[in-house]
Enzyme design. Structure first.
Site, short mmCIF file in Angstrom:
data_model
loop_
_atom_site.label_atom_id
_atom_site.label_comp_id
_atom_site.label_asym_id
_atom_site.label_seq_id
_atom_site.Cartn_x
_atom_site.Cartn_y
_atom_site.Cartn_z
N GLU A 335 41.07 32.82 35.56
CA GLU A 335 39.92 33.22 36.37
C GLU A 335 39.24 34.35 35.62
OE1 GLU A 335 38.73 32.04 39.23
OE2 GLU A 335 40.29 30.54 39.60
N CYS A 370 32.90 40.07 39.00
CA CYS A 370 32.82 38.93 38.07
C CYS A 370 31.73 37.93 38.45
CB CYS A 370 34.17 38.26 37.94
SG CYS A 370 34.75 37.59 39.49
#
Ligand code: NAD
Length: 604
Positions: A335, A370
């Site tokens: 991720e 993110c």
């Protein structure tokens, strides 16, 4: 109050002992801190810890910690007396002492310990305890309970890590993780149920199922942050969110019946310690563990053989993780992050678009997220209007001086502060600032900053910004924005603002990204029925909701037959008749198969 490091006394000359004393000290620091926060001093800690808690009021904290540790040390490297009523201070100073006395190479958790840990967990996994529905449910229920009961402790841990008192949104974030847990509890039976699939004539009579099985012993490595907000938040809340959301993959791992080790980020040590403590208090320690630490500890963990590694962090470390996993053919979920673009057409509701862009940038951990907006693309003609709207809404959100707003996060540490500052100061960039650009180094604050048409080769356009700087790139027509996005590695998220359905469809079809928001930023991540993960440089694999369960499961295909209906068609000796029947059957030509069975051919 603990004060300074004076070096060990003569009786302490072995590095290992010193290290263990320091660990004991840290442990007490954690216990004092969290017990004070929760007013829960009667829990089931080992008796020496309880003794420590009772005597805190009259003891020198350091000597107490050292004396009650298994090693009878002097109080050589910690001095002065503690202020009994201010246990938080004690804890803070314990951490300070720790950082002074622990050399990086004196990692307490090395390869040997990592191997022992994995061995222990594998032995437990092999007993089959994690496979049962009951075990999974009980662990999930305990996570939900932990979130309910320890909200206050987590809040306190956050304060310790970042000295940030703002926690208004905390509850909402906790409940978000709790809702993942509740979803797993509600759906687990369905998720675990084998899925029956069609069979074919070649296996007739038969049935077939897809059966989910746990992978085994899995490792979850977390980053310090995780984006999730559509509302103003600060770094403190963000950190808590990360720590709590580092539980999210653990929920998936447990639901799927695995033993799991969680390695939270070292950037927030108090929250990491809290997770370690709470996990051991609430969860099955024989199968679920937390390992705290930074690079040495993670390296020791990565040297082991795992059945899956779930990593959240940057692409650089992602590559290290994947290389380590490759040695054992261990599957990975990565991720990662990336540069998330927002393409803004001129037909938008300007105010709503501006508010949502701000929310996906500065109100999302001041850009340290993110899936936060990394840069904006719009047309040359429209850029001035969009920038004006952004300025107006920024003022509404954060006031005249955003550096003083409690809703603008600070930068996580001075390394990142300096990185961002030098990004702004680069040649050909500094003169592109049209809004903001103010910094306060000792407070690690950078104001929301807008820049127009910074050079493509600048680090601001080449690297993930991960901070409050928003470059606006202008193009002649909005469709040209597609090419700008495609010229960069695939982002974790891509956003489009337009009312034009044709453009929306083209964007969804032609832009590759981990996930998307049309006329929205960040919020897609809150939907449990959408997979969350990257593509290409932004990651491998996905999770959330049922996808978390599947990420940590192996889908095993199983064919069931009885001893009836055994045809010798498939057995030697192979004859032309058998071949004709099989050919007809395989091409689903039932009539041809019947004819062939009785010795006729369709052509005869
Ligand atoms: P990071 O990659 O520096 O650290 C992540 C983890 O890796 C930490 O637990 C750390 O201890 C460990 N680590 C660091 N260096 C290591 C090394 N050399 N060897 C082994 N392990 C090491 O990431 P970060 O700074 O904590 O987080 C920021 C990055 O994470 C950004 O790129 C952001 O986009 C990304 N991120 C992605 C998601 C997502 O869900 N996709 C969520 C949050 C953050």
């Amino acid at each position: 109050m603990l004060h300074e490091s004076r070096g060990p006394s003569k009786s302490i000359n072995q590095k290992q002992n010193m290290c263990e004393a320091v660990i004991a000290l840290k442990r007490y620091a954690d216990l004092w801190l969290y017990d004070e926060a929760s007013k829960d001093q009667s829990s089931s800690y080992p008796s020496f810890c309880r003794r420590a808690l009772r005597t805190t009021t009259r003891s020198n904290v350091a000597s107490l910690a050292l004396a009650t540790s298994p090693f009878q040390f002097s109080s050589g490297y910690c001095s002065k007396t503690c202020i009994p009523s201010r246990l938080k201070l004690v804890s803070t100073t314990c951490y300070a002492t720790l950082s002074a006395v622990v050399k990086p190479q004196e990692s307490a958790f090395d390869g040997k310990e990592a191997a022992l840990l994995v061995d222990e967990l594998r032995t437990s996994f092999n007993t089959g305890r994690t496979r049962s529905y009951e075990w999974r449910i009980s662990q999930l229920q305990n996570i939900a309970k932990m979130i309910d009961e320890k909200e206050k402790c987590i809040t306190e841990a956050l304060y310790q890590d970042l000295s940030k008192p703002e926690l208004e949104a905390f509850l909402a974030e906790l409940s978000n993780t709790k809702s993942s847990c509740m979803l797993a509890i509600k759906e687990l039976k369905n998720w675990m149920a084998p899925e029956t699939v069609k069979t074919s004539v070649t296996t007739f009579p038969s049935s077939a199922q897809i059966v989910s099985e746990p992978l085994g012993v899995v490792l979850v490595i977390s980053a310090w942050n995780f984006p999730f907000f559509n509302e103003p938040c600060d770094i403190a809340r963000k950190l808590i969110l990360d720590k709590i959301l580092s539980v999210e993959p653990v929920i998936g791992a447990i639901s799927a019946g695995n033993a799991v080790v969680l390695k939270p980020s070292e950037i927030a040590p108090a929250t990491s310690s809290l997770l370690a403590k709470l996990f051991s208090e609430y969860l099955d320690e024989t199968t679920i563990r937390v390992v705290q630490g930074g690079v040495p500890e993670t390296t020791a963990l990565l040297d082991q053989k795992w059945d899956k590694i779930f990593f959240t962090g940057g692409a650089r470390v992602g590559r290290i993780v994947m290389a380590a996993a490759a040695k054992n053919l261990t599957p990975v979920v990565l991720e990662l992050g990336g540069k998330c673009p927002a393409l803004v057409d001129s037909d938008v509701n300007l105010q709503v678009a501006a508010r949502r862009i701000i929310t996906g940038k500065w109100a999302c951990n001041n850009g340290q997220a993110c899936i936060g907006v990394d840069y904006v693309i719009t047309t040359k003609d429209f850029a001035p209007k969009l920038i004006d709207a952004l300025k107006t809404e920024l003022k509404t959100f954060f006031g005249e001086n955003p550096l003083k707003s409690k809703d603008v996060s600070r930068i996580v540490n001075s390394f990142h502060f300096k990185r961002l500052e030098s990004m702004m100061k680069e040649n050909g960039v500094a003169n592109k600032i049209v809004h903001g650009g103010q910094t306060v180094e000792d407070k690690l604050k950078i104001s929301p900053t807008i820049l127009v048409d910074v050079p493509e080769e600048s680090s601001m356009m080449q690297e993930e910004i991960f901070g409050p700087l928003l470059p606006v790139i202008t193009v002649s027509k909005i469709e040209d924005g597609f090419q700008v996005i495609r010229s960069k590695p695939k982002p974790l998220a891509a956003y489009l603002f337009t009312d034009n359905k044709v453009l929306q469809n083209r964007f969804v079809e032609n832009v590759s990204a981990g996930g998307m928001g049309i006329n929205e930023t960040v919020l897609h991540v809150t939907l449990k029925d959408l997979p969350f993960g990257g593509v290409g440089e932004s990651g491998i694999g996905a999770y959330h909701g049922k996808f978390s369960y599947e990420t940590f499961s192996h889908k095993k295909g199983v064919l069931y037959r009885s001893f009836d209906g055994d045809s010798d068609l498939r057995y030697p000796p192979y004859t032309p008749e058998k071949k004709r029947v099989l050919k007809a059957l395989l091409s689903s030509d039932i009539f041809g198969a019947i004819l062939a069975f009785f010795g006729f051919s369709k052509d005869s």
